[in-house]
Design an enzyme around this catalytic site. Sequence first.
Site, PDB file in Angstrom:
ATOM      1  N   TYR A 482     -17.107 -21.451  11.452  1.00 38.65           N
ATOM      2  CA  TYR A 482     -16.203 -22.371  12.157  1.00 38.65           C
ATOM      3  C   TYR A 482     -16.969 -23.117  13.251  1.00 38.65           C
ATOM      4  O   TYR A 482     -17.257 -24.288  13.136  1.00 38.65           O
ATOM      5  CB  TYR A 482     -14.997 -21.624  12.726  1.00 38.65           C
ATOM      6  CG  TYR A 482     -13.968 -22.559  13.332  1.00 38.65           C
ATOM      7  CD1 TYR A 482     -13.060 -23.218  12.516  1.00 38.65           C
ATOM      8  CD2 TYR A 482     -13.922 -22.793  14.698  1.00 38.65           C
ATOM      9  CE1 TYR A 482     -12.125 -24.095  13.055  1.00 38.65           C
ATOM     10  CE2 TYR A 482     -12.989 -23.663  15.248  1.00 38.65           C
ATOM     11  CZ  TYR A 482     -12.096 -24.314  14.427  1.00 38.65           C
ATOM     12  OH  TYR A 482     -11.191 -25.179  14.966  1.00 38.65           O
ATOM     13  N   SER A 562     -10.831 -26.936   8.611  1.00 45.24           N
ATOM     14  CA  SER A 562     -10.557 -27.731   9.806  1.00 45.24           C
ATOM     15  C   SER A 562     -11.886 -28.143  10.448  1.00 45.24           C
ATOM     16  O   SER A 562     -12.669 -28.853   9.828  1.00 45.24           O
ATOM     17  CB  SER A 562      -9.656 -26.948  10.766  1.00 45.24           C
ATOM     18  OG  SER A 562      -9.105 -27.780  11.746  1.00 45.24           O
ATOM     19  N   ASP A 645      -0.320 -32.222   5.818  1.00 50.24           N
ATOM     20  CA  ASP A 645      -1.122 -31.746   6.947  1.00 50.24           C
ATOM     21  C   ASP A 645      -1.072 -32.812   8.038  1.00 50.24           C
ATOM     22  O   ASP A 645      -1.669 -33.876   7.913  1.00 50.24           O
ATOM     23  CB  ASP A 645      -2.566 -31.506   6.503  1.00 50.24           C
ATOM     24  CG  ASP A 645      -3.425 -30.888   7.606  1.00 50.24           C
ATOM     25  OD1 ASP A 645      -2.965 -30.817   8.761  1.00 50.24           O
ATOM     26  OD2 ASP A 645      -4.561 -30.467   7.308  1.00 50.24           O
ATOM     27  N   HIS A 680      -1.547 -27.643   7.390  1.00 53.15           N
ATOM     28  CA  HIS A 680      -2.895 -27.266   7.809  1.00 53.15           C
ATOM     29  C   HIS A 680      -3.215 -25.809   7.471  1.00 53.15           C
ATOM     30  O   HIS A 680      -4.357 -25.388   7.595  1.00 53.15           O
ATOM     31  CB  HIS A 680      -3.038 -27.507   9.309  1.00 53.15           C
ATOM     32  CG  HIS A 680      -4.456 -27.633   9.766  1.00 53.15           C
ATOM     33  ND1 HIS A 680      -5.324 -28.584   9.279  1.00 53.15           N
ATOM     34  CD2 HIS A 680      -5.186 -26.911  10.673  1.00 53.15           C
ATOM     35  CE1 HIS A 680      -6.505 -28.461   9.863  1.00 53.15           C
ATOM     36  NE2 HIS A 680      -6.446 -27.451  10.705  1.00 53.15           N
TER      37      HIS A 680
END
Length: 709
Positions: A482, A562, A645, A680
């Site tokens: 991430y 993301s 989303d 999302h």
Amino acid sequence: MSFRAIAAAALILSMPDASPAAPLAYPVTATVPQTDVLHGVTVADPYRWLEGDVRTQKPVADWVAAENRVTQAYLATLPGRDALKARLTQLFDYERITLPEARGDRLFFRRNSGLQNQAVLMLDDGTGASRVLIDPNMWSKDGATALAEWSASPDGKRIAYAVQDGGTDWRTIKLLDVDSGKVMSDDLDWVKFSGIAWNADSSGFYYSRHPATPRGKDFVSAVYDHSVYFHKVGTPQDADTLVYASPENRGYYNIAETSADGHWLVIRSSTGSDDTYEVRVKDVTDPDFALFTLIAKRTDDWRFVGNIGTSLYFVTNAGAPKYRVVAFDNITHVPRDIVPEGKDTITGAHLVGDHLVVTALHDASTAVRRYSLDGVPQGVVALPGLGTATGFESGPGTGQRTSNTAYYAFTSYNAPTTIYRYNADTNASSVFAAPKVAFDPADFVVEQRFFTSKDGTRVPMFIAHKKSLDLSKGAPTLMYGYGGFNINVLPAFQVDALSWMEMGGVYAEVTLRGGGEYGAAWHDDGKLLKKQNVFDDFIAGGEYLIASGITPKGGLAIQGGSNGGLLVGAVVNQRPDLFAAALPAVGVMDMLRFPLFTEGRTWTDDYGDPADAVQFRNLYGYSPYHNIKSGKDYPAILVTTADTDDRVVPGHSFKYAAALQAAKIGDKPHLIRIETRAGHGSGKPTSKQIDEIADLWSFIGYWTGLTRK
């Protein structure tokens, strides 16, 4: 070209050959002659029309349908997909319970019996038996309407709960009378990123909302004017009282909390992604006490813990990059230290009876310590092993004290989430709810290793696999990352990761810079002009897995969602030779236009603002959409996003996938999977999760050489 012509062009497609390795014929995606001159640089954007709302723009909807047909036809050719879906169904079929909220003798918690699409809100009234209060599985045929945030009133007689439809971030708050089981007439709309903070007498609660937004703009346009309101039970929304707004800072997110004793209202105002700017407090028991600005225009993080009388406790990184616990006494601007900064990064603090329970990260694994209310050390809270502990929220007690009992959850890669009841006076834990699962956790091993990134930084990585796995020749590996927004990526049980390990793969999770695992400096080293450090860390992690023999060359797949989708897109462009397959999910792929949509403006704290010339050049240099390199042989890529989303709008992934398919980057598949009635990630039904994981793992399993036995 007209939209009608674009739609017609998007429908031209052919089905793949029966072999998964055969070159694909993609839908022909129309281009438009769109260019922008930004800081003297001419930037082409031929797929801008794909930024349109799929719900209202037919050409975009037709393109989505065409891409999904190609993708699903290809995925149907992959070996082992049906068997994998069957095993995933078995693995998901276990009882899952969330942390309970205690209100007197009543306990409220969410429960999924196993394969329910949505978890059900339950009540245990102290008799040991539990009953259903709210079952969101009855709300829609496709299971895509979810119970989101919820909170029980202090007297335990009402539940304020948020309804999330189709994965959107927008919410409608409703009220349930617990004793009668009836849904009340209160409906609160245009709620997004809100808490539900009850007042002491249970007559109402504080929440945050935006002004009404016209359909067609609610899922795409930037949103402003997030304000705190008070809702009195039994009244219409238009009678709600405005408590705080920030018209001079229209982009702020204003979130309300209340103390356990009901005396204090705390409103935290921030840009929403990184820096916190202001904290205001009010003694709601004193009608003459106006909102008082406790923290003004700070770039530090301040998180409200609770209060002991007029002492307000906070966790902050002000003057302490790895955080400390402080208390403001009698509403002064100068706090006193309770727990000073240490070697480990403090992630939270909780008042439990006469004690302070502090959670911290030691090399990205949770450690829990107990203190007196004045910060005198009182030992550690024993945990089952290497993993993550969350919770320790205590319900109302007596007088100025919270209850001495709290609940916490513990999880790790090989340990499904178990809920514990904790007594702070005795420092003892007991199991409240432990799942029974269709595998033996003892069959899997978790270890932590460290490797060196490009600039010499020591970076941790968790590695998990079956104990019986023979790694003498390496095994196909899925590496996840991430790296952003001060968000901690910690050990946690995930059915998808476990199923990959059951198949014979290795699961690796990298503790990248940009997160908060090692405090503010770790975060700062992975944002703005230093964002490349995150990509370098991830690339170095992949090189380490191969060099150490854990992963064979040609056996490494990567995944991120993301901000992690941005990560995957960027590193594939920079090192396409390193990876066999890539799974960028709901990613931020156009780094020049992200501030224009929904919440994107709040991400400039971490990414930088493309309106600034220096930041523009940095963003343009790694933007996944703009840096696809024709002439390079790219790995197999399966992009995933969802039609509703409204956090990272799907136009990011649409444009990126179209650019991949148009580029000369080899014959491996470069596909996009677009979920319908999903957002999302939150609120996604169990059935959709199973289908998606089966698609993803069969895709990367094929391209990393992993075979199922």
